[in-house]
Design an enzyme around this catalytic site. Structure first.
Site, short mmCIF file in Angstrom:
data_model
loop_
_atom_site.label_atom_id
_atom_site.label_comp_id
_atom_site.label_asym_id
_atom_site.label_seq_id
_atom_site.Cartn_x
_atom_site.Cartn_y
_atom_site.Cartn_z
N HIS A 1 -3.00 -12.45 1.74
CA HIS A 1 -2.71 -12.60 3.17
C HIS A 1 -3.48 -13.74 3.87
O HIS A 1 -4.22 -13.53 4.84
CB HIS A 1 -2.92 -11.30 3.93
CG HIS A 1 -4.15 -10.51 3.57
ND1 HIS A 1 -5.41 -11.06 3.52
CD2 HIS A 1 -4.29 -9.20 3.28
CE1 HIS A 1 -6.27 -10.11 3.19
NE2 HIS A 1 -5.61 -8.97 3.03
N HIS B 1 0.86 -1.19 0.00
CA HIS B 1 0.00 0.00 0.00
C HIS B 1 0.90 1.24 0.00
O HIS B 1 1.62 1.49 0.97
CB HIS B 1 -0.91 0.01 1.22
CG HIS B 1 -1.86 -1.15 1.27
ND1 HIS B 1 -3.10 -1.12 0.66
CD2 HIS B 1 -1.75 -2.38 1.83
CE1 HIS B 1 -3.71 -2.29 0.85
NE2 HIS B 1 -2.91 -3.07 1.56
N ASN C 1 -6.56 0.72 -3.09
CA ASN C 1 -7.41 1.47 -2.14
C ASN C 1 -6.81 2.84 -1.81
O ASN C 1 -6.49 3.16 -0.67
CB ASN C 1 -7.69 0.67 -0.88
CG ASN C 1 -6.43 0.21 -0.15
OD1 ASN C 1 -5.33 0.22 -0.71
ND2 ASN C 1 -6.59 -0.18 1.10
N ASP D 1 -8.58 -5.16 -2.31
CA ASP D 1 -7.98 -5.40 -0.99
C ASP D 1 -8.32 -4.30 -0.01
O ASP D 1 -8.26 -3.12 -0.32
CB ASP D 1 -6.46 -5.52 -1.11
CG ASP D 1 -5.84 -5.89 0.23
OD1 ASP D 1 -6.13 -6.99 0.72
OD2 ASP D 1 -5.12 -5.05 0.79
N HIS E 1 0.41 3.93 8.28
CA HIS E 1 -0.59 4.84 8.85
C HIS E 1 0.12 5.96 9.61
O HIS E 1 1.18 5.72 10.21
CB HIS E 1 -1.51 4.10 9.83
CG HIS E 1 -2.41 3.10 9.18
ND1 HIS E 1 -3.45 3.45 8.34
CD2 HIS E 1 -2.43 1.74 9.26
CE1 HIS E 1 -4.07 2.35 7.94
NE2 HIS E 1 -3.47 1.31 8.47
N ASP F 1 2.00 -6.86 2.59
CA ASP F 1 0.81 -6.10 2.99
C ASP F 1 1.25 -4.85 3.75
O ASP F 1 0.64 -4.47 4.76
CB ASP F 1 -0.15 -6.94 3.82
CG ASP F 1 -1.52 -6.28 3.97
OD1 ASP F 1 -1.78 -5.27 3.30
OD2 ASP F 1 -2.33 -6.77 4.79
N ASN G 1 -5.50 -6.58 9.57
CA ASN G 1 -6.54 -7.29 8.83
C ASN G 1 -5.89 -8.14 7.75
O ASN G 1 -5.24 -7.59 6.86
CB ASN G 1 -7.50 -6.28 8.20
CG ASN G 1 -8.64 -6.93 7.43
OD1 ASN G 1 -8.67 -8.12 7.21
ND2 ASN G 1 -9.58 -6.11 7.00
N ARG H 1 -0.43 4.36 -0.77
CA ARG H 1 -1.32 5.42 -0.29
C ARG H 1 -1.49 6.61 -1.23
O ARG H 1 -2.43 7.38 -1.06
CB ARG H 1 -0.86 5.94 1.08
CG ARG H 1 -0.75 4.88 2.17
CD ARG H 1 -2.03 4.13 2.41
NE ARG H 1 -2.00 3.30 3.62
CZ ARG H 1 -2.77 2.25 3.82
NH1 ARG H 1 -3.64 1.88 2.89
NH2 ARG H 1 -2.69 1.56 4.93
N HIS I 1 -9.30 -10.45 -1.19
CA HIS I 1 -9.22 -10.20 0.25
C HIS I 1 -10.36 -11.02 0.87
O HIS I 1 -11.52 -10.61 0.83
CB HIS I 1 -9.39 -8.71 0.53
CG HIS I 1 -9.50 -8.35 1.98
ND1 HIS I 1 -8.51 -7.66 2.63
CD2 HIS I 1 -10.48 -8.54 2.88
CE1 HIS I 1 -8.87 -7.47 3.89
NE2 HIS I 1 -10.07 -7.99 4.07
#
Length: 428
Positions: free
Chosen positions: A230, A58, A90, A150, A307, A303, A276, A60, A177
Site C-alpha cells: 500500500h 484481510h 494478522n 502487515d 471491521h 487491502d 493505514n 480475519r 508494511h
C-alpha cells in the site's frame, strides 16, 4: 452443463470475440463459435478479463469472525471479480506457523468461491523480534511464498535482512508494511495542512519513505525480493522508481482508495476514512496514478480490511483503521485509471491479474485469455453507472468509504476454473 460460450465479449477491451469454456479450461477463442451443447452468456459490449488476483486481503479468520470469515471474504472477492486472494497473517492466532496457514488454506478450498493463498508472518506474533517459521510455512500444504507482518512494520533492520536472506533460498518475497513506528506514535491522519487545522496527530510521509529506502537497499545488498505494501506518497514513488533504475528486485502496490480519496475527506471526522497508511494529498494521489500507469507501481491491491460496525461507528480517535475494498476495487480503478485515459483494459488486466499472480506465484491465475488456459475469468459491464450500496455487499462488514458515491462498472460474471461463482451480478 460443462460447456459455456461467452459470446461477443471484448477480450481485454479489444475486438468482440467468443470464448468457449469446456470444463475447467478455455477450449477456443474466436468469432462465430458454435454454441452446440453450451450454455450461452451474451456478452456484447462487455469486457472480459482474466480473473482478478488480490495480493493483499484481510479475511480475519481465525479469530475475528465477527468482521469476516474465509467464506464471506471469498464471496465478496467473487462479487468483485477476483478468482484468487492472498490472506494476510494478522489473524488470532497469527499465521506464523504451518498449522495456521494450512487451516486458512483448507478453509479456502472448502468454500470454493476463489482460491485462497495464505501469507505467512515474518516474525513470531507480528512482534518484530524473532523470525517466524518461514521454511515450515513454505514447505506446508499451503506452500507459502509471500511473508508479511502487515499491520505492523518490520522496523528492525537486522530482522528484515535475515528475512530477505531466508526467503531468497526458495524464491519467496517479503511484503513490507512501511511505517517507522516512532515517527507515527499517536498519528491519526496524514501530516499536513488538514491535520494542523483539525488538531489531529500527523502521520508524516517520511515515516513510509524512510522504511522503503532502507528496505530496497537491504534487498539490493542481499540480492532478494521485497514488495512494498500500500504505497501512498509521491516520495515513495520516487524511491521505488530509483530502486528499479538500479535493478533492485522491488515491486510495489497501491490501493484503490489511495488512487481516489484524499485527506480532505477527514474534515468530516467520519471514521470510515480512517485507514493505514492514511489518505494523502491530491498531489500524492496524482503521483500514484501516474506511477501505476508507467509501471513504477506494479499492481493494485485492495487491502480489504473489514471491521464490525462498533469498531468504526465511534469517535475518530477510537475507531479502527481500514476499509473494505474487494467489491468496489475494479470500479474505482475504472474511474481513476481507465475513464481518465491513464490505462487501457489490457493495462488493468496486467496490474490486477497478471502481475499480482506473478509476484505471489499463484499458479493458474493471471493467465492469457486463450485456448488451453485455465478458465479463470471476469466479465465486466463497463457502461454501468450506479451508487454504492453496502447493504448489498457479500462481505460481513460494511465499512466502505464509497457509500452513496456513483462509480462506473459492474462485474456481472466470475468463473473459477470454469465454474461460475457469480452470474448476472448474483453469487451462485
Amino acid at each position: 452443463m460443462s460447456k459455456i460460450l461467452i459470446r461477443g465479449a471484448k477480450v481485454l477491451g479489444g475486438e468482440p470475440q467468443d470464448v468457449l469454456i469446456d470444463g475447467e479450461t478455455i477450449a477456443e477463442v474466436g468469432t462465430a463459435l458454435s454454441d452446440e451443447g453450451a450454455q450461452v452468456v451474451e456478452a456484447a459490449g462487455k469486457v472480459l478479463l482474466p480473473g482478478l488476483v488480490d495480493l493483499h486481503t484481510h479475511l480475519r479468520e481465525p479469530g475475528r469472525e465477527d468482521s469476516e470469515t474465509v467464506l464471506t471474504g471469498t464471496r465478496a472477492a467473487a462479487s468483485g471479480g477476483f478468482t484468487a486472494v492472498f490472506a494476510m497473517a494478522n489473524t488470532f492466532p497469527v499465521a506464523d506457523t504451518a498449522g495456521v496457514v494450512e487451516q486458512v488454506y483448507r478453509l479456502g478450498q472448502e468454500h470454493g468461491y476463489c482460491d485462497v493463498q495464505p501469507i505467512g508472518a515474518v516474525t513470531v506474533g507480528l512482534e518484530g523480534r524473532k523470525l517466524a517459521e518461514l521454511g515450515a510455512m513454505h514447505e506446508s500444504a499451503a506452500g507459502v511464498t509471500v511473508f508479511s507482518d502487515d499491520g505492523k512494520c518490520v522496523d528492525d533492520a537486522v530482522i528484515m535482512r535475515r528475512a530477505l536472506e531466508y526467503v531468497k533460498a526458495f524464491g519467496g518475497v517479503v511484503a513490507q508494511h512501511a511505517q517507522e513506528p516512532r515517527l507515527t506514535e499517536g498519528a491519526q491522519m496524514n501530516e499536513g495542512v488538514v491535520s494542523a487545522e483539525l488538531g489531529l496527530g500527523g502521520w508524516p510521509a517520511v515515516a513510509e519513505e524512510s522504511i522503503i529506502a532502507r528496505d530496497v537497499l537491504l534487498a539490493e545488498h542481499v540480492g532478494s525480493r521485497v514488495h512494498i505494501c500500500h504505497l501512498s506518497t509521491a516520495g515513495s514513488v520516487e524511491i521505488v522508481r530509483w530502486a528499479k533504475s538500479r535493478g533492485i528486485d522491488v515491486t510495489a502496490e497501491v490501493t484503490p482508495h489511495h488512487l481516489l480519496l484524499t485527506d480532505e475527506m477527514v474534515r468530516t471526522y467520519n471514521p470510515v476514512y480512517k485507514v493505514n497508511p492514511p489518505l494523502r494529498t491530491e498531489r500524492d494521489v496524482m503521483a500514484l496514478r501516474e506511477a501505476l500507469a508507467d509501471g513504477t507501481i506494479d499492481i493494485v491491491a485492495t487491502d480489504h480490511a473489514p471491521h464490525p460496525h462498533e469498531d468504526k461507528d465511534c469517535e475518530w480517535a477510537a475507531a479502527a483503521m481500514g476499509m473494505v475494498g474487494l467489491e468496489t476495487a475494479l470500479s474505482v480503478v475504472q474511474a481513476t485509471m481507465v475513464d481518465t485515459g491513464l490505462l487501457t483494459w489490457a493495462g488493468v488486466a496486467e496490474r490486477m491479474s497478471v502481475k499480482p499472480a506473478q509476484i505471489g506465484q499463484a499458479g493458474g491465475h493471471g493467465r492469457p485469455v486463450s485456448a488451453g488456459e485455465p478458465a479463470n475469468l471476469t466479465l465486466v459491464d463497463t457502461e454501468y453507472r450506479g451508487s454504492v450500496d453496502p447493504a448489498g455487499f457479500a462481505s460481513r462488514s460494511r465499512n466502505t468509504p464509497y457509500e452513496g458515491r456513483e462509480l462506473p462498472g459492474r462485474v456481472t460474471h466470475t468463473w473459477l476454473r470454469g465454474k461460475a461463482t457469480l452470474v448476472d451480478g448474483k453469487l451462485t
